[in-house]
Design an enzyme around this catalytic site. Structure first.
Site, PDB file in Angstrom:
ATOM      1  N   GLY A 252       0.959   8.396  -1.564  1.00 34.75           N
ATOM      2  CA  GLY A 252      -0.080   7.496  -1.448  1.00 34.75           C
ATOM      3  C   GLY A 252       0.704   6.126  -2.782  1.00 34.75           C
ATOM      4  O   GLY A 252       0.237   5.229  -2.490  1.00 34.75           O
ATOM      5  N   ASP A 253       0.802   6.925  -3.963  1.00 33.69           N
ATOM      6  CA  ASP A 253       1.400   5.943  -5.182  1.00 33.69           C
ATOM      7  C   ASP A 253       1.674   5.983  -5.606  1.00 33.69           C
ATOM      8  O   ASP A 253       2.779   6.925  -5.345  1.00 33.69           O
ATOM      9  CB  ASP A 253      -0.108   5.610  -6.003  1.00 33.69           C
ATOM     10  CG  ASP A 253      -1.379   4.795  -6.619  1.00 33.69           C
ATOM     11  OD1 ASP A 253       0.192   3.951  -6.793  1.00 33.69           O
ATOM     12  OD2 ASP A 253      -1.948   4.154  -6.036  1.00 33.69           O
TER      13      ASP A 253
END
Length: 477
Positions: A252-253
């Site tokens: 997610g990052d």
């Protein structure tokens, strides 16, 4: 038809990049060529010998702690191995020792406890001054260690699962008392190898070597939902002589992000990240970048070489993040042989990013961003080629783009301000600030470890570049 042709081209390019893997993998040997996960340990025990139960329900924290305490007696006798067999081994946070191999069977899963009390609160890093998310302390990582040497975390692709969904819920609901924990954090340590494992669902960042040297991360898979908050993949932080190779990250990052401390705390601690080699990385991230620098970079980042990056279905491809108050520098960075598909923004340099740890930072501490070379890049289904923004009174300099071809959807592919640099063979044509030809200038960093200022060779191309050129031309049609 055009998308079909582009996808075919991208697939061909991926086949080609796998063919030159040996060339890229030689880069990872630059700093870590003597390191291996296959170190013989004369003493070995299995976690079940200490009462552990692999049913996914029994809490095994004490078993891990007792096993490692026992193995400490062999540290000066050739070291030891702790083997984790097939099963689901629920545990809270536990620490490692020097001269240790933690080895997982291919069907072994170490599972992080969903009870936050099993992850103790510890003092913040001195280069951050506080927890990264909240003032004060942070939760200790699932696997941690300080002042260690000769540590190996490996397996036959066994799994370490942080069960992060519970933590992500607390984050979104603003009910955390401390900063979330990582899966692995090693501090002040040398000769560290992390290899042949799958990391899943980390509460926060996955692998975080901080204040370390001689670190090898290879053949690692990192998985988390694309909407999971701040689940960075591999984060070398104020560390030197780091090699990262042959990894797949979907999270997610940021896939890989290099850091070195936060504002006045990073400036005061003054421990840079340097001599970092990255090769053969495939990444997908909806919320971050394939490779990023910062935004915490106040201790400085330099001598970074990244090659063989494949970035798909992501928000950013390559990103530098900083802000007034950071101080420090990002310089002597060489990124080459990059392929992107379905990336919203290929290249982004941001001079006003992120919050500050407190109100004590020096607003006049301006970062130095210079000697950044990005070359041999091909991208299809790209939203915007690049947004490159410096800081008023602090132009970012020697930003060099070479042999870059992006199939861009936007009618305004580049947006540049407060930067200086050079470009050569860039499609679509780069912004005006970069239109000097880097073949004619001595200030494009060439990735050489021996010099931060080297003349870009005007005509001699590597075998990689020679193969990439036809793809770059086709991708622009």
């Amino acid at each position: 038809m055009r998308r079909s042709a582009s996808v075919t081209l991208f697939q061909v390019l991926l086949v080609f990049t796998s063919m030159v893997e040996t060339q890229w993998s030689s880069v990872s040997g630059l700093y870590c060529n003597k390191m291996s996960p296959n170190v013989y340990r004369p003493h070995s025990v299995t976690i079940t010998e200490f009462g552990a139960v692999g049913d996914g329900v029994t809490l095994n924290t004490k078993a891990f702690q007792n096993a490692i305490f026992y193995l400490n007696s062999f540290a000066d006798k050739g070291g030891a191995q702790l083997f984790v067999p097939a099963g689901k081994w629920l545990t809270g946070s536990f620490g490692l020792i020097s001269h240790l191999t933690l080895s997982l069977d291919k069907d072994a899963v170490i599972i992080g406890s969903p009870d936050s009390s099993d992850w103790p609160a510890v003092d913040p890093l001195p280069s951050y001054g506080r927890g990264r998310e909240l003032p004060g302390k942070g939760h200790q990582s699932l696997i941690f260690g300080s002042y260690l040497t000769d540590v190996i975390i490996t397996g036959a692709n066994g799994t370490i699962d942080g069960q992060g969904a519970t933590w992500w819920g607390w984050f979104h609901n603003h009910t955390l008392n401390y900063t979330r924990p990582h899966l692995v954090e090693l501090m002040y340590s040398t000769n560290v190898v992390i290899s042949n494992l799958t990391f899943k669902n980390s509460p926060f960042w996955n692998i975080h070597p901080v204040y370390c040297s001689q670190v090898l991360v290879q053949h690692v898979t990192i998985l988390a939902p694309l909407n999971s908050p701040n689940t960075d993949g591999i984060n070398p932080d104020s560390s030197t002589n780091v090699c990262i190779s042959n990894c797949y990250v979907r999270n997610g990052d940021d896939v890989i992000v290099i850091k070195s401390g936060w504002d006045e705390y990073g400036i005061s601690f003054a421990k840079p990240s340097s001599n970092i080699s990255i090769s053969n990385i495939t990444g997908e991230t909806r919320g971050g970048a394939g490779i990023a620098f910062g935004s915490e970079m106040s201790g400085g980042i330099s001598e970074v070489r990244a090659e063989g990056l494949h970035i798909v279905n992501s928000l950013h491809g390559i990103r530098i993040k900083t802000a007034p108050g950071r101080g420090g520098y990002v310089k002597n960075v060489y990124i080459a042989d990059v392929s992107m598909d379905n990336v919203s923004m290929a290249i982004r340099i941001t001079g006003n990013y992120g919050e500050h740890p407190d109100d004590k930072y020096d607003r006049n501490a301006l970062p130095v961003i210079s000697n950044i070379t990005i070359k041999n890049v091909v991208g299809i289904n790209i939203g915007v080629a690049g947004i490159l923004e410096g800081i008023q009174g602090d132009n970012f300099s020697s930003i060099c783009l070479s042999n870059v071809s992006l199939s861009v959807q936007s009618s305004h592919p580049w947006n540049c301000s407060l930067i200086e640099g050079y470009s050569n063979s860039v499609i679509p044509e780069s912004c005006e600030q970069l239109r000097s030809n880097c073949r004619q200038t001595p200030v494009c960093y060439d990735g050489s470890a021996s010099s931060g200022m080297r003349v870009q060779a005007p005509s001699h191309k590597s075998s990689t570049s020679q193969f990439l050129n036809p793809f770059l031309k086709l991708a622009s049609f």
